[in-house]
Design an enzyme around this catalytic site. Sequence first.
Site, short mmCIF file in Angstrom:
data_model
loop_
_atom_site.label_atom_id
_atom_site.label_comp_id
_atom_site.label_asym_id
_atom_site.label_seq_id
_atom_site.Cartn_x
_atom_site.Cartn_y
_atom_site.Cartn_z
N GLY A 1 0.86 -1.18 0.00
CA GLY A 1 0.00 0.00 0.00
C GLY A 1 0.89 1.23 0.00
O GLY A 1 1.05 1.94 -0.99
N ARG A 2 1.54 1.42 1.15
CA ARG A 2 2.39 2.61 1.36
C ARG A 2 3.44 2.77 0.26
O ARG A 2 3.68 3.87 -0.21
CB ARG A 2 3.08 2.44 2.72
CG ARG A 2 3.80 3.67 3.23
CD ARG A 2 4.61 3.33 4.48
NE ARG A 2 3.84 2.67 5.51
CZ ARG A 2 3.13 3.28 6.45
NH1 ARG A 2 3.11 4.60 6.49
NH2 ARG A 2 2.44 2.61 7.36
N ARG B 1 -1.50 10.50 11.11
CA ARG B 1 -0.31 9.71 11.40
C ARG B 1 0.58 10.29 12.52
O ARG B 1 1.02 9.55 13.40
CB ARG B 1 0.51 9.45 10.13
CG ARG B 1 -0.26 8.63 9.08
CD ARG B 1 0.63 8.21 7.94
NE ARG B 1 1.58 7.21 8.35
CZ ARG B 1 2.85 7.44 8.59
NH1 ARG B 1 3.36 8.66 8.42
NH2 ARG B 1 3.64 6.48 8.99
N CYS C 1 -9.14 20.55 18.94
CA CYS C 1 -9.04 20.73 20.40
C CYS C 1 -8.48 19.48 21.07
O CYS C 1 -9.18 18.79 21.82
CB CYS C 1 -10.41 21.07 20.95
SG CYS C 1 -11.14 22.44 20.08
N1 PLP Z 1 -1.74 -6.33 3.69
C1 PLP Z 1 -2.25 -6.35 4.93
C2 PLP Z 1 -2.88 -7.59 5.43
C3 PLP Z 1 -2.18 -5.21 5.76
O1 PLP Z 1 -2.68 -5.25 6.99
C4 PLP Z 1 -1.58 -4.03 5.24
C5 PLP Z 1 -1.47 -2.83 6.07
O2 PLP Z 1 -1.79 -2.75 7.21
C6 PLP Z 1 -1.07 -4.05 3.93
C7 PLP Z 1 -1.16 -5.21 3.18
C8 PLP Z 1 -0.41 -2.86 3.34
O3 PLP Z 1 0.70 -2.50 4.08
P1 PLP Z 1 1.71 -1.39 3.56
O4 PLP Z 1 0.90 -0.18 3.28
O5 PLP Z 1 2.67 -1.20 4.66
O6 PLP Z 1 2.35 -1.94 2.33
#
Ligand code: PLP
Length: 415
Positions: free
Chosen positions: A276-277, A313, A344
């Site tokens: 994802g990240r 974050r 707040c």
């Molecule tokens: N897959 C699973 C099961 C996750 O829980 C997460 C993130 O929490 C991801 C993939 C994606 O992680 P990242 O954004 O660190 O790549």
Amino acid sequence: MDFFKYRKNRLYCENVPVERIIKRTGTPVYIYSGRTVLTHWRRLRSAFAAAGNPLISYSLKANSNLALCKLLKRAGSAFEVVSGGELFRLIKIGVPGRRIIFGGVAKTADEIKLGLRHGVLMFNVETRDEIMLINRVAARLKKTASVALRLNPEVEPATHRYLTTGQKGNKFGFYLPDAERLMKEMLALKHISLVGLHMHIGSQIIRVSPYRTALKRVVKFLEKCRAFGHPIRWLDIGGGFGIYYHGHEARPARVFARALMPLIKKTGCRLIVEPGRFIVGNAGILVTRVLSVKKSGAKYFVICDAGMNTLLRPALYGAYHKIGPVTRRPGRTVLTADVVGPICESGDFFAKKRRLPAVKPGEYLAVFSAGAYGFTMSSTYNSRPRPAEILVNGSKYQIVRKSETYQDLIRLDRY
Ligand code: PLP
């Protein structure tokens, strides 16, 4: 790498000056670089190419904006979802089930039904109750559900403690002895086929060794599953690859891929990665306007129109984000300040004791590396509407989500 750069002291996203966007949209606003998203996705795919046609499954929780998802769909991405809502988003943009993995800590019968009806590639499961539920729902629909067991390989990934998901004491996945008992029990389930194994050991991981240790344990377990007759053909090693927030901490994807490839190949499975990240994190900035600069005793506060409601974050993990002016003004003095929001809560900050040019009210700041877990974690706390999202493509940009209005805030209230 990313496509946010200063040219003649003005911050650009690809070929668009950020100032031009905010003149139209106002602030706060998230701005994404499509080119950065695609570059990261392709880097990951080529890094793992030696595994033979790996499935790069973008993890929607990092940023589920439909325009971004469409961009990745066109690039050939698969996707990982963790809720009926995320699956609904993908159905809306026409992503076929065979390109969707349905993971998550626990699912409801309705979510499982939606997944089965849409023909998702497989369910990643992490409780016995859920396995039994999937079996019952699949029986009702006269289907066989493909599932992967998520294992907790008990490794320490050296990241923020809230970002660990594969070590002792985490709620995620099955410990190996439990998985072994379950795997044997699953042979009797008529509407489930155990076709894969899954691990995801955490997020923002910059060391390779925890992956290798975890994968070794998973591969050993995989051999046991096959010995019991389970047709394991998918190996999902999760996401978690770190990006840069400070500067150079991220490792290139090929470093992870090279280290893991011998183990991956040994299994003969088709590989899935779920980043994802890594794909969207460095592809987004949050732009905020300075509302006020306050000196309390010896301390400066730069107070912005975005806060923990917009980007959680820093408040949630004490996460570091680089911050810089949208327009650099050479010669400005530098001050040390806490950059905070208007919410707040004392936890409402973007940075503490940060060295910054002495900005003035009305000027704009960019919070970098905000593309992942930014908008998706935003809220309307303090009844502040969520910001707009913009997607830049070369010299053009598009509003891919309008900013919410006060009317949106009360739309579902009944009074
Ligand atoms: N897959 C699973 C099961 C996750 O829980 C997460 C993130 O929490 C991801 C993939 C994606 O992680 P990242 O954004 O660190 O790549």
